[in-house]
Design a protein around this motif. Structure first.
Motif, PDB file in Angstrom:
ATOM      1  N   ASN A  38       0.827  -1.197   0.000  1.00 25.81           N
ATOM      2  CA  ASN A  38       0.000   0.000   0.000  1.00 25.81           C
ATOM      3  C   ASN A  38       0.867   1.254   0.000  1.00 25.81           C
ATOM      4  N   ASN A  39       1.889   1.323   0.840  1.00 29.40           N
ATOM      5  CA  ASN A  39       2.788   2.476   0.869  1.00 29.40           C
ATOM      6  C   ASN A  39       3.573   2.594  -0.418  1.00 29.40           C
ATOM      7  N   SER A  40       3.952   1.476  -1.009  1.00 31.86           N
ATOM      8  CA  SER A  40       4.676   1.492  -2.276  1.00 31.86           C
ATOM      9  C   SER A  40       3.803   2.086  -3.375  1.00 31.86           C
ATOM     10  N   ALA A  41       2.541   1.694  -3.420  1.00 33.74           N
ATOM     11  CA  ALA A  41       1.632   2.220  -4.441  1.00 33.74           C
ATOM     12  C   ALA A  41       1.395   3.711  -4.236  1.00 33.74           C
ATOM     13  N   LYS A  42       1.259   4.162  -2.987  1.00 33.76           N
ATOM     14  CA  LYS A  42       1.032   5.576  -2.712  1.00 33.76           C
ATOM     15  C   LYS A  42       2.250   6.415  -3.040  1.00 33.76           C
ATOM     16  N   SER A  43       3.448   5.869  -2.867  1.00 33.30           N
ATOM     17  CA  SER A  43       4.655   6.653  -3.079  1.00 33.30           C
ATOM     18  C   SER A  43       5.074   6.718  -4.541  1.00 33.30           C
ATOM     19  N   GLN A  44       4.419   5.939  -5.408  1.00 34.26           N
ATOM     20  CA  GLN A  44       4.752   6.015  -6.818  1.00 34.26           C
ATOM     21  C   GLN A  44       4.396   7.398  -7.337  1.00 34.26           C
ATOM     22  N   LYS A  45       5.326   8.027  -7.997  1.00 30.50           N
ATOM     23  CA  LYS A  45       5.107   9.372  -8.500  1.00 30.50           C
ATOM     24  C   LYS A  45       4.437   9.316  -9.861  1.00 30.50           C
ATOM     25  N   VAL A  46       3.666  10.331 -10.135  1.00 33.14           N
ATOM     26  CA  VAL A  46       2.980  10.469 -11.400  1.00 33.14           C
ATOM     27  C   VAL A  46       3.963  11.075 -12.404  1.00 33.14           C
ATOM     28  N   ASN A  47       3.897  10.653 -13.647  1.00 34.49           N
ATOM     29  CA  ASN A  47       4.755  11.231 -14.674  1.00 34.49           C
ATOM     30  C   ASN A  47       3.917  12.154 -15.551  1.00 34.49           C
ATOM     31  N   PHE A  48       4.220  13.444 -15.499  1.00 34.88           N
ATOM     32  CA  PHE A  48       3.478  14.457 -16.231  1.00 34.88           C
ATOM     33  C   PHE A  48       4.045  14.691 -17.641  1.00 34.88           C
ATOM     34  N   SER A  49       5.059  13.927 -18.038  1.00 32.66           N
ATOM     35  CA  SER A  49       5.708  14.145 -19.337  1.00 32.66           C
ATOM     36  C   SER A  49       4.704  14.057 -20.477  1.00 32.66           C
ATOM     37  N   GLY A  50       4.911  14.929 -21.471  1.00 33.42           N
ATOM     38  CA  GLY A  50       4.076  14.906 -22.667  1.00 33.42           C
ATOM     39  C   GLY A  50       3.788  16.308 -23.145  1.00 33.42           C
ATOM     40  N   THR A  51       3.025  16.371 -24.213  1.00 25.96           N
ATOM     41  CA  THR A  51       2.565  17.643 -24.756  1.00 25.96           C
ATOM     42  C   THR A  51       1.085  17.756 -24.421  1.00 25.96           C
ATOM     43  N   TRP A  52       0.702  18.898 -23.875  1.00 24.66           N
ATOM     44  CA  TRP A  52      -0.644  19.113 -23.365  1.00 24.66           C
ATOM     45  C   TRP A  52      -1.247  20.353 -24.018  1.00 24.66           C
ATOM     46  N   LYS A  53      -2.507  20.257 -24.424  1.00 18.34           N
ATOM     47  CA  LYS A  53      -3.221  21.381 -25.030  1.00 18.34           C
ATOM     48  C   LYS A  53      -4.388  21.758 -24.124  1.00 18.34           C
ATOM     49  N   VAL A  54      -4.555  23.065 -23.880  1.00 14.58           N
ATOM     50  CA  VAL A  54      -5.598  23.532 -22.983  1.00 14.58           C
ATOM     51  C   VAL A  54      -6.984  23.256 -23.563  1.00 14.58           C
ATOM     52  N   ASP A  55      -7.918  22.892 -22.709  1.00 16.40           N
ATOM     53  CA  ASP A  55      -9.327  22.722 -23.062  1.00 16.40           C
ATOM     54  C   ASP A  55     -10.043  23.949 -22.499  1.00 16.40           C
ATOM     55  N   THR A  56     -10.273  24.952 -23.352  1.00 21.92           N
ATOM     56  CA  THR A  56     -10.844  26.208 -22.884  1.00 21.92           C
ATOM     57  C   THR A  56     -12.274  26.043 -22.383  1.00 21.92           C
ATOM     58  N   LEU A  57     -12.989  25.048 -22.880  1.00 26.56           N
ATOM     59  CA  LEU A  57     -14.369  24.844 -22.439  1.00 26.56           C
ATOM     60  C   LEU A  57     -14.451  24.269 -21.029  1.00 26.56           C
ATOM     61  N   LYS A  58     -13.456  23.501 -20.627  1.00 23.37           N
ATOM     62  CA  LYS A  58     -13.466  22.905 -19.286  1.00 23.37           C
ATOM     63  C   LYS A  58     -12.660  23.725 -18.279  1.00 23.37           C
ATOM     64  N   SER A  59     -11.944  24.725 -18.766  1.00 26.06           N
ATOM     65  CA  SER A  59     -11.137  25.564 -17.888  1.00 26.06           C
ATOM     66  C   SER A  59     -11.981  26.703 -17.342  1.00 26.06           C
ATOM     67  N   ASN A  60     -11.625  27.168 -16.156  1.00 22.15           N
ATOM     68  CA  ASN A  60     -12.299  28.293 -15.520  1.00 22.15           C
ATOM     69  C   ASN A  60     -11.195  29.246 -15.082  1.00 22.15           C
ATOM     70  N   TYR A  61     -11.082  30.364 -15.781  1.00 23.19           N
ATOM     71  CA  TYR A  61      -9.967  31.266 -15.557  1.00 23.19           C
ATOM     72  C   TYR A  61     -10.181  32.216 -14.383  1.00 23.19           C
ATOM     73  N   GLY A  62     -11.305  32.118 -13.718  1.00 21.97           N
ATOM     74  CA  GLY A  62     -11.532  32.865 -12.493  1.00 21.97           C
ATOM     75  C   GLY A  62     -11.397  34.367 -12.636  1.00 21.97           C
ATOM     76  N   GLY A  63     -11.838  34.900 -13.757  1.00 22.74           N
ATOM     77  CA  GLY A  63     -11.769  36.343 -13.961  1.00 22.74           C
ATOM     78  C   GLY A  63     -10.445  36.825 -14.510  1.00 22.74           C
ATOM     79  N   TYR A  64      -9.480  35.920 -14.663  1.00 24.31           N
ATOM     80  CA  TYR A  64      -8.172  36.334 -15.174  1.00 24.31           C
ATOM     81  C   TYR A  64      -8.090  36.237 -16.689  1.00 24.31           C
ATOM     82  N   GLY A  65      -9.060  35.621 -17.324  1.00 19.49           N
ATOM     83  CA  GLY A  65      -9.078  35.486 -18.771  1.00 19.49           C
ATOM     84  C   GLY A  65      -8.183  34.363 -19.247  1.00 19.49           C
TER      85      GLY A  65
END
Length: 171
Positions: free
Chosen positions: A26-53
């Motif tokens: 259980n501790n081993s599974a929790k300590s596994q880090k997530v890998n954020f590597s990759g190319t990511w494109k923003v989804d403007t419809l699901k994003s909420n810019y909170g008044g910042y645009g």
């Protein structure tokens, strides 16, 4: 020692051993880090810019994550103008990286919080006497296809504060 006592002791130790193994896995599974590597494109419809645009979030992110560092290339379209990109290469241990350009001083750090990354940044422009401070929490969906960045702005440079959410999909 009678047979029932021996059997009870054997079951007890068997149970303790099983619980110890479960705790390790259980501790081993929790300590596994997530890998954020990759190319990511923003989804403007699901994003909420909170008044910042929409300019408050990068249009694309290119992330290269190694064991101890993460490189984040952000491409933005400020005010709909020409795209600008900038890259931060940060240690994943929370160490603060500082930079000075002219009258602007910046500091950025990123560290793990469970399976999320927390990035803290501040920018100070002495010429205009403005300070920006924000904290972002990065989480990855279980299927690894959606990156969500929740930003809390403590000071937007004008004394304001707020929150925003940018949702990205892996390209």
């Amino acid at each position: 020692m009678n047979a029932n006592v021996k059997k009870t002791i054997k079951l007890f130790y068997s149970g303790v051993f099983t619980l110890a193994l479960l705790a390790v896995f259980n501790n081993s599974a929790k300590s596994q880090k997530v890998n954020f590597s990759g190319t990511w494109k923003v989804d403007t419809l699901k994003s909420n810019y909170g008044g910042y645009g929409p300019a408050a979030a990068a249009v694309t992110l290119k992330i290269v994550q190694a064991k101890d560092t993460i490189s984040i290339e952000r491409t933005i379209h400020p005010g709909g103008g020409a795209a600008r990109s900038f890259t931060d290469k940060l240690p994943l241990d929370g160490k603060t990286i500082t930079n000075t350009k002219g009258t602007t001083k910046s500091s950025v750090s990123i560290k793990w919080s469970g399976r999320a990354l927390v990035e803290t940044s501040s920018f100070r422009d002495d010429k205009f006497n403005k300070t920006y401070q924000a904290t972002e929490t990065w989480t990855l969906s279980p299927d690894g296809k959606t990156l969500t960045i929740d930003r809390v702005v403590a000071n937007d440079g004008e004394g304001g504060h707020g929150a925003s959410k940018a949702v990205y999909h892996r390209v």
